[in-house]
Design an enzyme around this catalytic site. Sequence first.
Site, PDB file in Angstrom:
ATOM      1  N   LYS A   1      37.385  40.285  40.015  1.00 26.40           N
ATOM      2  CA  LYS A   1      36.049  40.407  40.604  1.00 26.40           C
ATOM      3  C   LYS A   1      35.551  39.040  41.064  1.00 26.40           C
ATOM      4  CE  LYS A   1      35.244  44.647  38.171  1.00 26.40           C
ATOM      5  NZ  LYS A   1      34.809  45.360  36.976  1.00 26.40           N
TER       6      LYS A   1
ATOM      7  N   GLN B   1      31.261  44.175  32.013  1.00 24.62           N
ATOM      8  CA  GLN B   1      32.588  44.789  32.001  1.00 24.62           C
ATOM      9  C   GLN B   1      32.720  45.733  30.802  1.00 24.62           C
ATOM     10  OE1 GLN B   1      35.064  44.388  34.435  1.00 24.62           O
ATOM     11  NE2 GLN B   1      35.944  46.086  33.290  1.00 24.62           N
TER      12      GLN B   1
ATOM     13  N   ASP C   1      27.274  48.570  39.788  1.00 20.64           N
ATOM     14  CA  ASP C   1      28.314  49.515  39.340  1.00 20.64           C
ATOM     15  C   ASP C   1      27.875  50.962  39.568  1.00 20.64           C
ATOM     16  OD1 ASP C   1      30.749  48.588  38.444  1.00 20.64           O
ATOM     17  OD2 ASP C   1      30.004  48.002  36.464  1.00 20.64           O
TER      18      ASP C   1
END
Length: 281
Positions: free
Chosen positions: A52, A96, A119
């Site tokens: 990322k 995460q 997200d």
Amino acid sequence: MNIIDGKLISQQVKDEVKAKAAKLKESKGIEVCLAVILVGSDPASQVYVRNKKKACEYVGFKSLSYELPEETTQEELLQLIDKLNNDETVHGILVQMPVPEHIDEKAVIDAISPRKDVDGFHPMNVGELCIGEPGFVSCTPAGIIQLLKRSNIDISGKECVIVGRSNIVGKPLALLMLRENATVTIAHSKTKNLKEVCKRADILIAAVGKAKMITEDYVKEGAVVIDVGINRNQDTGKLCGDVDFEGVSEKCSYITPVPGGVGPMTIAMLMNNCLESATGE
Ligand code: NAP
């Protein structure tokens, strides 16, 4: 049979994001910024976070990285999220997953401002998707829509069967396919006659997590097959999908490979969500 090249399409998406990010910086002096938080030292998560950060670098975003020790308390994590929520220079916040067991995943997701939830996991964004309002959409399902559209595959009016009903893939994908006017069936572990159900599909999407489970017997001649699964063969260490590529590719019109299909799209769509957050689109 055509192979849908996720590497190529994700590259196109990232290049578009890169050009728009450069324009935003030039015209308004805004540098898109993603904050990535990792708690603990899970090796797979470390790889995801690294990828990322690399993608941010490629598209010209600033990335803030918080690598916190395993013993970080929920309170400490929520305080950091609160700080980032209130930092106007931060456009996206990503924690995460999975977080260590002593931290409540839902509390973490709920704490992220829906305006920075790139997200697309926050209940508010999920709700907006459900009622057809704008909001952040979970990156893997959003990537699948891009794969289909950019391969000129018609979705409207098509029978779509999705195998898998998780909150991050199956359910949001079903809502997106519905938004694109597909007739959608969601199958799962309790579905009866799964083969027959799958065989109805013009577009069959496997998001199960079972290596090569979808064989040619599940596929209608000429169907489009999207393989979301990422499974690692214990003996060879090689990746494979939920679809038995060799057999199914003989029968379908389009197929995504694993690796190089859906996988690369997820990060590309994350970059796109961050850009949208910064531009306010
Ligand atoms: P998940 O949360 O484990 O959900 C799996 C789904 O498959 C569940 O809904 C389950 O049904 C269903 N299922 C399990 N066994 C089945 C069977 N025998 N027949 C029919 N349905 C069955 O998984 P996920 O997070 O959605 O991920 C699915 C796969 O996609 C995994 O391989 C994951 O690694 C991969 N993935 C890839 C990306 C990417 O970027 N490409 C992103 C996310 C996930 P129940 O609900 O009834 O248990």
